[in-house]
Design a protein around this motif. Structure first.
Motif, PDB file in Angstrom:
ATOM      1  N   ALA A 266       1.349  -1.401   0.235  1.00 50.12           N
ATOM      2  CA  ALA A 266       0.349   0.444   0.461  1.00 50.12           C
ATOM      3  C   ALA A 266       0.588   1.157  -0.124  1.00 50.12           C
ATOM      4  N   LEU A 267       1.375   1.566   1.559  1.00 50.26           N
ATOM      5  CA  LEU A 267       2.632   2.170   0.591  1.00 50.26           C
ATOM      6  C   LEU A 267       3.536   2.304  -0.113  1.00 50.26           C
ATOM      7  N   GLU A 268       3.787   1.993  -0.703  1.00 46.13           N
ATOM      8  CA  GLU A 268       4.535   1.497  -1.891  1.00 46.13           C
ATOM      9  C   GLU A 268       3.816   2.447  -3.771  1.00 46.13           C
ATOM     10  N   GLN A 269       2.839   1.667  -3.528  1.00 41.24           N
ATOM     11  CA  GLN A 269       1.743   2.267  -4.388  1.00 41.24           C
ATOM     12  C   GLN A 269       1.426   3.522  -3.845  1.00 41.24           C
ATOM     13  N   LEU A 270       1.370   3.937  -3.307  1.00 45.50           N
ATOM     14  CA  LEU A 270       0.689   5.524  -2.688  1.00 45.50           C
ATOM     15  C   LEU A 270       2.094   6.499  -3.923  1.00 45.50           C
ATOM     16  N   GLN A 271       3.580   6.339  -4.140  1.00 49.40           N
ATOM     17  CA  GLN A 271       4.138   6.523  -5.646  1.00 49.40           C
ATOM     18  C   GLN A 271       4.927   8.004  -4.481  1.00 49.40           C
ATOM     19  N   LEU A 272       4.867   7.980  -3.397  1.00 54.27           N
ATOM     20  CA  LEU A 272       5.141   9.524  -2.563  1.00 54.27           C
ATOM     21  C   LEU A 272       6.360   9.926  -3.375  1.00 54.27           C
TER      22      LEU A 272
ATOM     23  N   ARG B   5     -13.622   9.357   0.550  1.00 48.19           N
ATOM     24  CA  ARG B   5     -13.154  10.030  -0.446  1.00 48.19           C
ATOM     25  C   ARG B   5     -13.834  11.728  -0.834  1.00 48.19           C
ATOM     26  N   GLY B   6     -13.455  12.053  -1.413  1.00 47.48           N
ATOM     27  CA  GLY B   6     -14.801  12.677  -2.577  1.00 47.48           C
ATOM     28  C   GLY B   6     -14.135  14.447  -2.668  1.00 47.48           C
TER      29      GLY B   6
ATOM     30  N   PRO C  37      -4.373   8.368 -11.003  1.00 43.06           N
ATOM     31  CA  PRO C  37      -4.348   9.304  -9.523  1.00 43.06           C
ATOM     32  C   PRO C  37      -6.261   9.629  -9.828  1.00 43.06           C
ATOM     33  N   VAL C  38      -6.889   9.913  -9.173  1.00 46.69           N
ATOM     34  CA  VAL C  38      -7.495  10.983  -8.847  1.00 46.69           C
ATOM     35  C   VAL C  38      -7.668  12.038  -7.718  1.00 46.69           C
ATOM     36  N   GLN C  39      -7.615  13.257  -8.260  1.00 49.22           N
ATOM     37  CA  GLN C  39      -7.786  14.574  -7.188  1.00 49.22           C
ATOM     38  C   GLN C  39      -9.258  14.262  -6.364  1.00 49.22           C
TER      39      GLN C  39
ATOM     40  N   LEU D  13      -5.775  10.663  -5.017  1.00 44.25           N
ATOM     41  CA  LEU D  13      -6.246   8.670  -4.076  1.00 44.25           C
ATOM     42  C   LEU D  13      -5.963   8.628  -5.644  1.00 44.25           C
ATOM     43  N   MET D  14      -4.963   7.426  -4.652  1.00 44.92           N
ATOM     44  CA  MET D  14      -4.358   6.974  -5.692  1.00 44.92           C
ATOM     45  C   MET D  14      -4.543   5.249  -5.060  1.00 44.92           C
ATOM     46  N   PRO D  15      -5.860   5.150  -6.433  1.00 45.04           N
ATOM     47  CA  PRO D  15      -6.532   3.475  -6.553  1.00 45.04           C
ATOM     48  C   PRO D  15      -6.032   2.165  -6.324  1.00 45.04           C
ATOM     49  N   HIS D  16      -4.596   2.016  -6.293  1.00 39.67           N
ATOM     50  CA  HIS D  16      -3.515   1.358  -6.388  1.00 39.67           C
ATOM     51  C   HIS D  16      -3.375   0.684  -4.852  1.00 39.67           C
ATOM     52  N   SER D  17      -3.322   1.576  -4.266  1.00 41.18           N
ATOM     53  CA  SER D  17      -2.728   1.123  -3.259  1.00 41.18           C
ATOM     54  C   SER D  17      -3.836   0.718  -1.941  1.00 41.18           C
ATOM     55  N   LEU D  18      -4.793  -0.442  -1.763  1.00 42.69           N
ATOM     56  CA  LEU D  18      -5.205  -0.355  -0.718  1.00 42.69           C
ATOM     57  C   LEU D  18      -5.306  -0.663   0.519  1.00 42.69           C
TER      58      LEU D  18
END
Length: 320
Positions: free
Chosen positions: A103-109, A135-136, A160-162, A209-214
């Motif tokens: 999850a942290l890796e998928q945030l791509q910080l 989220r919204g 990614p979704v703003q 929002l990073m959809p692949h970070s679950l």
């Protein structure tokens, strides 16, 4: 590599907490530290952590508060302690959250633009369904009680979704941005501390929002989270009723402080109608406490207008 401190707040859910900590310690991108705030748990949390060696674990910074300060107080204290460790990011979650191993890796910080102030995971319930309510976007001109629009399936396009807000279920906040604004309002106790904080945070930059970070969220409530609005028609058991005071109070105060004059009037009218509906439902319930049920809801409205954050108020109304 980005330095990330996780901030976890717990209260009387030791089994869930242990699962949360295990997931954090398994992250494919190691954390700098886990700041764990225990809101004076009475279920043996401290002892359970000791048996597992977590109290002396080099990656876990455990702090037990002298009293239960609610989620808002816990995150206030946790972020303060986390920022003192000089991280790049603070990753916030309750004890009922269990991030996927990557999850942290998928945030791509490391790829975030300078304008990014927060990046959020996608919360998923135990049924495998995304929890859109967490989220919204918010609309300060809306006359709705809460003034927000939730994410939906159509908004997920794999990239990614703003977004405009994220609950404290897996949101990673830029420490640089966090140092420019006040910490979450501990006086809120519970409900809407995350939403209000995100509104202030969003004034500094972008939330994504990073959809692949679950992150698995094991909250049994369908709406879930402090951000859900606490607008309910359900008649709760009396010993749990005091918790319903905070959401209406906090959201009303928040809406009155973020909206124009004409929107404030509309919000007050909508909130007044909600109070009347609530009281009518309580009177129909016809138990020994129906008048106190009404009184509690009226005080949450009055205190929201006045900005009175006496968090002992609901207990006084219900039990004194």
């Amino acid at each position: 590599m980005e330095k990330v401190v996780a901030v976890v707040v717990t209260f009387n859910r030791k089994a869930l907490l242990i699962e949360c900590l295990a997931a954090l310690l398994r992250q494919s991108c190691p954390l700098q530290k886990i700041v764990l705030i225990d809101n004076a748990s009475t279920d043996g949390t401290h002892e359970a952590l000791g048996e597992l060696g977590h109290l002396s674990h080099p990656s876990i910074d455990y702090h037990r508060l002298s009293s239960n300060t609610g989620g808002a107080g816990g995150f206030h204290e946790g972020m303060k302690r986390g920022l003192a460790l000089a991280p790049d990011w603070l990753w916030l979650m309750d004890d009922d959250a269990e991030p996927a191993d990557d999850a942290l890796e998928q945030l791509q910080l490391g790829q975030c633009q300078d304008s990014t102030v927060a990046v959020a995971c996608m919360p998923v319930g135990t049924d495998g369904v995304p929890q859109w309510v967490h989220r919204g976007w918010h609309d300060p001109k809306s006359s709705d009680l809460v003034g927000l629009t939730h994410l939906s399936q159509k908004d997920l396009i794999g990239t990614p979704v703003q977004i405009g807000f994220a609950s404290f279920v897996g949101i990673c906040v830029s420490a640089r941005a966090a140092r420019q604004i006040d910490l979450p309002r501990k006086e809120f106790f519970i409900h809407f501390d995350d939403y209000e904080y995100c509104i202030r945070l969003g004034q500094l930059g972008d939330l994504w929002l990073m959809p692949h970070s679950l992150i698995l969220h094991k909250d049994a409530r369908t709406a879930g989270g402090a951000i859900s609005g606490s607008v309910t028609r359900q008649v709760l058991k009396y010993d749990r009723l005091w918790l319903t005071y905070f959401g209406p109070r906090n959201r009303l105060w928040m809406r009155l402080h973020q909206a124009s004059l004409d929107t404030r009037i509309k919000v007050l009218m909508a909130e007044s109608a909600e109070v009347l509906r609530h009281c009518a439902g309580a009177l129909r319930h016809r138990d020994d406490h129906m008048f106190r049920r009404c009184l509690l809801r009226i005080f949450s409205f009055v205190d929201g207008v006045r900005g009175n954050f006496d968090n002992e108020r609901p207990r006084k109304v219900l039990f004194d």
